[in-house]
Motif scaffolding. Structure first.
Motif, short mmCIF file in Angstrom:
data_model
loop_
_atom_site.label_atom_id
_atom_site.label_comp_id
_atom_site.label_asym_id
_atom_site.label_seq_id
_atom_site.Cartn_x
_atom_site.Cartn_y
_atom_site.Cartn_z
N VAL A 259 43.43 39.67 -18.19
CA VAL A 259 43.38 39.98 -19.79
C VAL A 259 44.42 38.98 -20.57
O VAL A 259 44.10 38.84 -21.46
CB VAL A 259 44.09 41.50 -19.86
CG1 VAL A 259 44.46 42.01 -21.28
CG2 VAL A 259 43.21 42.54 -19.59
N VAL A 260 45.38 38.65 -19.62
CA VAL A 260 46.50 37.87 -20.33
C VAL A 260 46.07 36.46 -20.63
O VAL A 260 45.97 35.90 -21.72
CB VAL A 260 47.75 37.62 -19.55
CG1 VAL A 260 48.79 36.63 -20.05
CG2 VAL A 260 48.49 39.06 -19.46
N ALA A 261 45.14 36.09 -19.66
CA ALA A 261 44.44 34.52 -19.65
C ALA A 261 43.41 34.70 -20.99
O ALA A 261 43.52 33.71 -21.58
CB ALA A 261 43.86 34.13 -18.54
N ALA A 262 42.54 35.82 -20.92
CA ALA A 262 41.57 35.93 -21.91
C ALA A 262 42.37 35.69 -23.28
O ALA A 262 41.87 35.49 -24.26
CB ALA A 262 40.89 37.19 -21.68
N GLY A 263 43.33 36.73 -23.30
CA GLY A 263 44.13 36.81 -24.63
C GLY A 263 44.87 35.55 -25.13
O GLY A 263 44.73 35.13 -26.32
N VAL A 265 43.42 32.62 -24.32
CA VAL A 265 42.14 31.63 -24.67
C VAL A 265 41.69 32.00 -26.12
O VAL A 265 41.61 31.16 -26.99
CB VAL A 265 41.25 31.65 -23.83
CG1 VAL A 265 39.82 31.06 -24.09
CG2 VAL A 265 41.63 31.18 -22.49
N ILE A 266 41.45 33.38 -26.04
CA ILE A 266 41.14 34.00 -27.50
C ILE A 266 42.19 33.50 -28.65
O ILE A 266 41.79 33.10 -29.74
CB ILE A 266 41.11 35.46 -27.52
CG1 ILE A 266 39.94 35.73 -26.61
CG2 ILE A 266 40.76 35.81 -29.07
CD1 ILE A 266 39.72 37.22 -26.32
N LEU A 270 41.43 31.29 -32.01
CA LEU A 270 41.52 31.65 -33.29
C LEU A 270 42.39 30.59 -34.12
O LEU A 270 42.32 30.30 -34.99
CB LEU A 270 42.12 33.04 -33.42
CG LEU A 270 41.34 34.16 -32.81
CD1 LEU A 270 42.09 35.67 -32.86
CD2 LEU A 270 40.04 34.34 -33.87
N SER A 271 43.43 30.30 -33.30
CA SER A 271 44.57 29.04 -34.06
C SER A 271 43.54 27.85 -34.28
O SER A 271 43.78 27.23 -35.48
CB SER A 271 45.51 28.90 -33.03
OG SER A 271 46.32 27.53 -33.27
N MET A 272 42.44 27.49 -33.49
CA MET A 272 41.82 26.27 -33.79
C MET A 272 41.22 26.36 -35.17
O MET A 272 40.81 25.44 -35.75
CB MET A 272 40.99 25.74 -32.67
CG MET A 272 41.86 25.34 -31.49
SD MET A 272 40.74 24.74 -29.87
CE MET A 272 40.00 23.61 -30.54
N VAL A 273 40.20 27.69 -35.22
CA VAL A 273 39.61 28.09 -36.28
C VAL A 273 40.37 28.26 -37.61
O VAL A 273 39.97 27.50 -38.42
CB VAL A 273 38.93 29.34 -36.18
CG1 VAL A 273 38.26 29.98 -37.40
CG2 VAL A 273 37.98 29.35 -34.92
N VAL A 274 41.66 28.65 -37.45
CA VAL A 274 42.57 28.67 -38.57
C VAL A 274 42.71 27.40 -39.16
O VAL A 274 42.66 27.05 -40.37
CB VAL A 274 43.76 29.87 -38.55
CG1 VAL A 274 44.65 29.50 -39.72
CG2 VAL A 274 43.11 31.20 -37.93
N ARG A 275 43.31 26.46 -38.16
CA ARG A 275 43.72 25.05 -38.40
C ARG A 275 42.78 24.36 -39.07
O ARG A 275 42.61 23.44 -39.84
CB ARG A 275 44.39 24.43 -37.25
CG ARG A 275 45.49 25.14 -36.67
CD ARG A 275 46.04 24.72 -35.49
NE ARG A 275 46.40 23.27 -35.43
CZ ARG A 275 46.55 22.60 -34.15
NH1 ARG A 275 46.69 23.33 -32.99
NH2 ARG A 275 47.01 21.30 -34.42
#
Length: 294
Positions: A259-263, A265-266, A270-275
Motif C-alpha cells: 500500500v505504501v509503495a503504491a501510494g 508511485v501514485i 500525480l506530481s508529474m501530471v500536475v507539473r
C-alpha cells in the motif's frame, strides 16, 4: 649473502603449498532436512527417520527400529488442553488415554506446555505445545509399543540440583521406585554428553534414564524396558524440539508495504501530471506574451 636469502625465500615459497595441502579439511556438519508446513511451522527430520505423512500440514516421522512416531501439527483452539484434544482426535481417535504429568518449560524465551499420557492397554504419549496467538503448535511422540514405557521431559532443576528433580518425576510416575540408581555413568551421544542411569522398580523390572542439563533445565528420557529404544528416540525428539520454529506471519506488513509503495508511485504520477499541466500553462502564457509584444 643475498644469494642465500633468495634461495631460502624460494624454498619457503615452494614448500608452502605442500604444507597447505597436508592440512586437514574442516569437518563438514551434516545437513538436516526440514519439514516445512503450510501452517508456518518448520521441524527438522531427525537422521535415520523419514517423513511419511501425505496430509497437508501434518509431519509424521518414523524409524525402522522404533515402534512409534513423532508428529507435528498446528491446530486452532481456545487453550492448551483443547489443542491437545484436537490433535489426539486427529491422530489417534481410536485410543483411550490417561494424563500423567503436566507442566511448562521455557526454551529460547518461548513457553512450551508439556504433558505425559498413558495409552490404555499399553504405550505412552509425550506432548509439547507452543502457543502463537490463536494457533497452537503440537509436537508429540507416540510410543505404540505396549511392552515398554517411554517418556521425555524437560524440567527446571530444583535449586540447581537435577538429581532431585529427576527423583521427583520418577516418584510421580513410578511410586515405590528405588531412587538409588543401580548404575550411573556418562555416555557420549551425537547430541552431547548425557548421564545414563538404571533404577529398579518394585517388581524387579529395570527403569532406564538419560538426562542432560542445559542452563537451568534438565532434559530426561525415561524407559521402562530393556533400554534399547532410549538412545534413538532421545536424539530424534530433542532434535525436533530444539530445531522447531515458526515462520512469522508477515502478511499484514507485506500488505502495508504494498500500500505504501503504491501510494508513493501514485503520488509520483500525480506530481508529474500536475507539473506537466503547469508547464503547459507556462508555455501558453509565454506564447501569449510574445503575441502581445508583436
Amino acid at each position: 649473502m643475498k644469494t642465500r636469502l633468495i634461495i631460502y625465500f624460494l624454498l619457503l615459497v615452494m614448500t608452502t603449498p605442500v604444507i597447505a595441502q597436508d592440512a586437514p579439511e574442516p569437518t563438514q556438519l551434516p545437513v538436516i532436512p526440514y519439514y516445512s508446513s503450510s501452517q508456518n511451522f518448520n521441524v527438522p527430520i531427525p537422521p535415520g527417520w523419514r517423513q511419511i505423512s501425505t496430509e497437508a500440514g501434518l509431519a509424521e516421522f518414523i524409524h525402522p527400529d522404533v515402534d512409534g512416531a513423532i508428529y507435528a501439527l498446528a491446530v486452532q483452539a481456545e487453550d492448551v488442553q483443547s489443542a491437545l484434544n484436537a490433535a489426539f482426535e486427529q491422530l489417534i481417535p481410536e485410543l483411550e488415554i490417561e494424563q500423567r504429568l503436566t507442566g511448562v518449560i521455557t526454551l529460547d524465551g518461548l513457553d512450551w506446555y508439556k504433558s505425559l499420557y498413558d495409552i490404555v492397554g499399553g504405550g505412552n504419549i509425550t506432548a509439547f505445545v507452543q502457543q502463537r496467538d490463536s494457533t497452537y503448535y503440537v509436537l508429540l511422540y507416540l510410543n505404540r509399543n505396549p511392552e515398554i514405557d517411554l517418556y521425555m521431559l524437560a524440567i527446571e532443576a530444583e535449586n540447581n540440583n537435577e538429581q532431585v528433580s529427576i527423583e521427583e518425576v520418577l516418584s510421580q510416575l513410578y511410586p515405590g521406585v528405588d531412587l538409588e540408581p543401580i548404575t550411573s555413568n556418562e555416555v557420549e551421544l551425537s547430541n552431547g554428553t548425557w548421564i545414563r542411569s538404571t533404577y529398579q522398580l518394585p517388581d524387579g523390572e529395570a527403569l532406564h534414564t538419560l538426562h542432560q542439563v542445559r542452563f537451568d533445565t534438565t532434559y530426561v528420557v525415561i524407559e521402562r524396558g530393556d533400554g534399547e529404544t532410549l538412545d534413538t528416540v532421545n536424539k530424534a525428539l530433542f532434535t525436533a524440539l530444539f530445531g522447531f520454529f515458526v515462520t512469522p506471519d508477515n502478511d499484514e506488513y507485506l500488505l502495508l508495504g504494498i500500500v505504501v509503495a503504491a501510494g508513493l508511485v501514485i503520488g509520483l504520477i500525480l506530481s508529474m501530471v500536475v507539473r506537466y499541466r503547469n508547464l503547459q500553462k507556462d508555455e501558453r502564457l509565454i506564447q501569449q506574451l510574445k503575441q502581445d509584444v508583436h
